[in-house]
Design a protein around this motif. Structure first.
Motif, PDB file in Angstrom:
ATOM      1  N   SER A 152      44.340  42.940  76.347  1.00  0.00           N
ATOM      2  CA  SER A 152      45.519  42.189  76.755  1.00  0.00           C
ATOM      3  C   SER A 152      46.336  41.743  75.544  1.00  0.00           C
ATOM      4  N   LEU A 153      45.665  41.277  74.495  1.00  0.00           N
ATOM      5  CA  LEU A 153      46.372  40.827  73.291  1.00  0.00           C
ATOM      6  C   LEU A 153      47.160  41.969  72.664  1.00  0.00           C
ATOM      7  N   PHE A 154      46.529  43.123  72.503  1.00  0.00           N
ATOM      8  CA  PHE A 154      47.219  44.252  71.875  1.00  0.00           C
ATOM      9  C   PHE A 154      48.389  44.741  72.738  1.00  0.00           C
ATOM     10  N   MET A 155      48.200  44.744  74.059  1.00  0.00           N
ATOM     11  CA  MET A 155      49.267  45.231  74.926  1.00  0.00           C
ATOM     12  C   MET A 155      50.470  44.287  74.952  1.00  0.00           C
ATOM     13  N   HIS A 156      50.216  42.998  74.740  1.00  0.00           N
ATOM     14  CA  HIS A 156      51.337  42.064  74.680  1.00  0.00           C
ATOM     15  C   HIS A 156      52.081  42.161  73.355  1.00  0.00           C
ATOM     16  N   VAL A 157      51.373  42.501  72.298  1.00  0.00           N
ATOM     17  CA  VAL A 157      52.009  42.606  70.985  1.00  0.00           C
ATOM     18  C   VAL A 157      52.808  43.901  70.851  1.00  0.00           C
ATOM     19  N   THR A 158      52.330  44.966  71.473  1.00  0.00           N
ATOM     20  CA  THR A 158      52.911  46.302  71.252  1.00  0.00           C
ATOM     21  C   THR A 158      54.426  46.364  71.456  1.00  0.00           C
ATOM     22  N   PRO A 159      55.009  45.807  72.536  1.00  0.00           N
ATOM     23  CA  PRO A 159      56.473  45.903  72.676  1.00  0.00           C
ATOM     24  C   PRO A 159      57.242  45.148  71.605  1.00  0.00           C
ATOM     25  N   LEU A 160      56.582  44.230  70.900  1.00  0.00           N
ATOM     26  CA  LEU A 160      57.269  43.425  69.886  1.00  0.00           C
ATOM     27  C   LEU A 160      57.326  44.124  68.532  1.00  0.00           C
ATOM     28  N   LEU A 161      56.541  45.175  68.348  1.00  0.00           N
ATOM     29  CA  LEU A 161      56.461  45.809  67.025  1.00  0.00           C
ATOM     30  C   LEU A 161      57.770  46.454  66.587  1.00  0.00           C
ATOM     31  N   PRO A 162      58.515  47.148  67.460  1.00  0.00           N
ATOM     32  CA  PRO A 162      59.775  47.740  66.992  1.00  0.00           C
ATOM     33  C   PRO A 162      60.828  46.713  66.578  1.00  0.00           C
ATOM     34  N   ARG A 163      60.640  45.437  66.950  1.00  0.00           N
ATOM     35  CA  ARG A 163      61.636  44.407  66.614  1.00  0.00           C
ATOM     36  C   ARG A 163      61.431  43.814  65.216  1.00  0.00           C
ATOM     37  N   GLN A 164      60.331  44.126  64.565  1.00  0.00           N
ATOM     38  CA  GLN A 164      59.979  43.428  63.338  1.00  0.00           C
ATOM     39  C   GLN A 164      60.934  43.770  62.194  1.00  0.00           C
ATOM     40  N   ALA A 165      61.373  42.721  61.482  1.00  0.00           N
ATOM     41  CA  ALA A 165      62.251  42.930  60.328  1.00  0.00           C
ATOM     42  C   ALA A 165      61.513  43.623  59.194  1.00  0.00           C
ATOM     43  N   ASP A 166      60.185  43.435  59.136  1.00  0.00           N
ATOM     44  CA  ASP A 166      59.370  44.087  58.103  1.00  0.00           C
ATOM     45  C   ASP A 166      58.345  44.980  58.799  1.00  0.00           C
ATOM     46  N   PRO A 167      58.779  46.171  59.222  1.00  0.00           N
ATOM     47  CA  PRO A 167      57.863  47.028  59.993  1.00  0.00           C
ATOM     48  C   PRO A 167      56.646  47.468  59.197  1.00  0.00           C
ATOM     49  N   GLN A 168      56.767  47.563  57.877  1.00  0.00           N
ATOM     50  CA  GLN A 168      55.631  47.952  57.038  1.00  0.00           C
ATOM     51  C   GLN A 168      54.526  46.895  57.126  1.00  0.00           C
ATOM     52  N   ALA A 169      54.922  45.623  57.013  1.00  0.00           N
ATOM     53  CA  ALA A 169      53.946  44.539  57.098  1.00  0.00           C
ATOM     54  C   ALA A 169      53.335  44.473  58.497  1.00  0.00           C
ATOM     55  N   ALA A 170      54.157  44.696  59.519  1.00  0.00           N
ATOM     56  CA  ALA A 170      53.654  44.658  60.891  1.00  0.00           C
ATOM     57  C   ALA A 170      52.626  45.757  61.123  1.00  0.00           C
ATOM     58  N   ALA A 171      52.923  46.970  60.641  1.00  0.00           N
ATOM     59  CA  ALA A 171      51.993  48.087  60.813  1.00  0.00           C
ATOM     60  C   ALA A 171      50.679  47.821  60.095  1.00  0.00           C
ATOM     61  N   ALA A 172      50.763  47.253  58.908  1.00  0.00           N
ATOM     62  CA  ALA A 172      49.545  46.944  58.146  1.00  0.00           C
ATOM     63  C   ALA A 172      48.719  45.890  58.872  1.00  0.00           C
ATOM     64  N   ALA A 173      49.389  44.878  59.437  1.00  0.00           N
ATOM     65  CA  ALA A 173      48.677  43.826  60.164  1.00  0.00           C
ATOM     66  C   ALA A 173      47.973  44.398  61.386  1.00  0.00           C
ATOM     67  N   ILE A 174      48.658  45.264  62.125  1.00  0.00           N
ATOM     68  CA  ILE A 174      48.058  45.865  63.324  1.00  0.00           C
ATOM     69  C   ILE A 174      46.857  46.723  62.940  1.00  0.00           C
ATOM     70  N   GLU A 175      46.966  47.443  61.838  1.00  0.00           N
ATOM     71  CA  GLU A 175      45.841  48.272  61.414  1.00  0.00           C
ATOM     72  C   GLU A 175      44.622  47.419  61.073  1.00  0.00           C
ATOM     73  N   ARG A 176      44.845  46.291  60.387  1.00  0.00           N
ATOM     74  CA  ARG A 176      43.717  45.406  60.046  1.00  0.00           C
ATOM     75  C   ARG A 176      43.115  44.787  61.308  1.00  0.00           C
TER      76      ARG A 176
END
Length: 570
Positions: A152-176
């Motif tokens: 549930s947590l990951f599915m709620h976060v997923t639509p918010l990822l394309p909005r991030q001003a720093d997509p590199q940091a967001a991708a790294a956070a999701i990977e961790r």
């Protein structure tokens, strides 16, 4: 794809994900809100009651943005988590993230064990782009979380990822964050979306490879990726989907239906029919497959098969039942079964397709010689059609179909008196005037139309053709048609007009070139009449006869063609 479009697509897909086979079972919790038991034992004072009533009235009037801070103040005053939750909900719905963050913090403080409050706080941090804080809080929530909670947590976060001003940091956070659940499909989907935001195609493919292994019956990631690839190229999308379907033999109906739908877009109709038929074997009562097969059969004039599939789609609960009935009515008309067609159209109640159904009923009444009844039916749509000019145009069209050109002219004249600024009415009346051999009236209306809509392609072409057909003011006629042709150089009707004005000017070889181009694009009887006449004047009489014969077989009653043949006596 821009960020807003990506986010909207993801949100829509996530909301519809329940239609697919979920990779992770979701636990159903009791409906009673835990805030009820955690609420303080406090009397409802007059001031508190007034504050709640005023806030809710504001919400009902579209004032959630103003009501959220009011609820927050009430929550602080009363220490009531129900009010803090309401403040958070209103702030989130109105996009006031600052108030939402404060309300969620208060809700979490008043109910430290509320998983929902904690989750919503994480979502607000993601929405605000505070990635480090969001990651830290989400990591804490994931520690010890069961599979359902983590999904549930990951599915709620997923639509918010394309909005991030720093997509590199967001991708790294999701990977961790995903490392805590290496075999959780939702975590890999989140990684795929983050990678797509970075345009890291290789990483997206790796995530999809993993998802094909972990969740081969989960369609959502493939549908999400398919939409992006389709925007690049339909052919690439087809290749991608065929690869995914091969490794997902038990894919759901929606994903399987995407394949023949792509084939329809590529105009591979026979292959598409086979594809829909294949889906239907696995899902015998699927309304979308039935509907698609019915429409394809209709287009191929296989009316019995079309009727069978469309009726089955209706019985299976196709989402747009009125449109299926409208199509079945049109199918019955094609089969000359007018009574059955009327039954289908009459079954369509008020709604999106009602006006079209009434228009078809009126057209049938015209075929039955009941023009006045047809006009009255359209008149009865006055309260259902916002544009009264649209009704007038429809009535004049019905009168023309009934052969009552004078009546159609009268209707348009009445409309012009009522709506003197409606340019379209002048254009339509000009065409009727030409049919009635009132060429000067046609010219007058077309000039009025062009004063109202200068440089309109249709208007310039119509006036140029009218002048050329009368053999009058040919230089002006040619200038008008050339101006129209400059805007639409491949329009067959304008090419025909250009050929005709050149013919009138005696430039037969130049005329022939334009008329051949026009006829190649559109096998129209009037174009055939003009092309044949030019060929006849050039001495190519066998070619002219062949063109005219083809046109006679298609449209034997065409007036221009008949007049040409009477005059030239081939």
């Amino acid at each position: 794809m821009n960020v807003l479009a990506t986010t909207a697509l993801l949100s829509a897909l996530l909301l519809s994900a329940c239609a697919n086979t979920d990779p992770t079972p979701v636990k159903v919790t009791p409906t009673q809100r835990p805030e009820e038991s955690a609420a303080p034992n406090r009397e409802l004072s007059a001031g508190l009651l007034y504050g709640i009533l005023v806030s809710e009235l504001a919400v009902q009037r579209g004032g959630a943005l103003a009501a959220a801070p009011a609820y927050l103040e009430l929550a602080k005053e009363t220490s009531d988590p129900r009010l803090a939750r309401r403040a958070a909900e209103l702030a989130l719905s109105s996009g006031n993230l600052n108030v939402a963050d404060e309300a969620l913090a208060l809700w979490e403080q008043q109910m430290p064990d509320s998983l929902l409050a904690k989750q919503q706080r994480v979502m607000v941090l993601w929405r605000e782009g505070r990635i480090a804080e969001a990651e830290q809080r989400m990591a804490t929530q994931l520690q010890g979380a069961d599979i359902s909670r983590a999904a549930s947590l990951f599915m709620h976060v997923t639509p918010l990822l394309p909005r991030q001003a720093d997509p590199q940091a967001a991708a790294a956070a999701i990977e961790r964050l995903s490392q805590q659940f290496p075999r959780l499909p939702e975590a890999h989907f989140a990684q795929a979306v983050a990678a797509a935001t970075l345009k890291d195609e290789a990483a997206v493919e790796r995530s999809l490879d993993t998802l094909a292994e972990l969740a081969p019956r989960w369609d959502l990631p493939v549908l999400w990726r398919l939409d992006a690839v389709r925007k690049q190229s339909p052919d690439l999308a087809l290749a991608f989907l065929e690869k995914e379907l091969k490794r997902r033999p038990r894919a759901g109906a929606e994903l399987q239906l995407a394949h023949p739908r792509l084939l329809v877009g590529l105009r591979q109709y026979e292959a598409a029919r086979e594809g829909f038929a294949t889906v239907l074997k696995q899902f015998p009562h699927h309304p979308d497959a039935r509907y698609a097969l019915g429409i394809l059969a209709f287009q191929l004039k296989q009316y019995d098969e079309a009727d069978q599939h469309l009726r089955a789609a209706l019985e299976a609960g196709y989402v747009d039942g009125p449109f299926v009935r409208l199509t079945l009515g049109q199918l019955a008309e094609e089969r000359k079964q007018l009574e059955e067609a009327k039954t289908w159209y009459q079954a369509i109640g008020k709604g999106r397709h009602y006006n079209q159904a009434q228009a078809r009923l009126a057209a049938i009444e015209v075929k039955e010689g009941k023009l006045e009844a047809a006009l009255a039916r359209i008149e009865g749509l006055e309260n259902d059609v916002a544009d009264p000019i649209e009704l007038l145009l429809l009535q004049s069209q019905l009168a023309r179909e009934a052969g009552a050109n004078a009546k159609a002219y009268q209707l348009l004249s009445r409309g012009i008196k009522q709506f003197p600024a409606a340019a379209t009415l002048y254009y339509e009346r000009a065409l009727l005037a030409d049919r009635l051999n009132r060429s000067h009236d046609a010219e007058r209306d077309l000039r009025r139309f062009l004063r109202m809509k200068p440089n309109d392609v249709q208007g310039m072409n119509a006036l140029g053709y009218t002048l050329a057909n009368r053999g009058q003011r040919l230089p002006e006629a040619r200038r008008l048609i050339e101006a129209a042709l400059q805007q639409q150089p491949t329009n067959p009707m304008i090419l025909d007009s250009m050929g005709w004005v050149l013919f009138r000017q005696g430039k037969l070889k130049d005329a022939l070139s334009y008329l051949e181009q026009a006829y190649e694009q559109m096998k129209d009887a009037e174009i055939a009449a003009h092309l044949g006449e030019v060929l006849w004047r050039l001495g190519q009489r066998d070619a002219a006869r062949q063109i005219w014969e083809e046109a006679k077989q298609r449209d034997p009653e065409h007036k221009v063609l008949q007049e040409t043949l009477r005059r030239l006596k081939p």
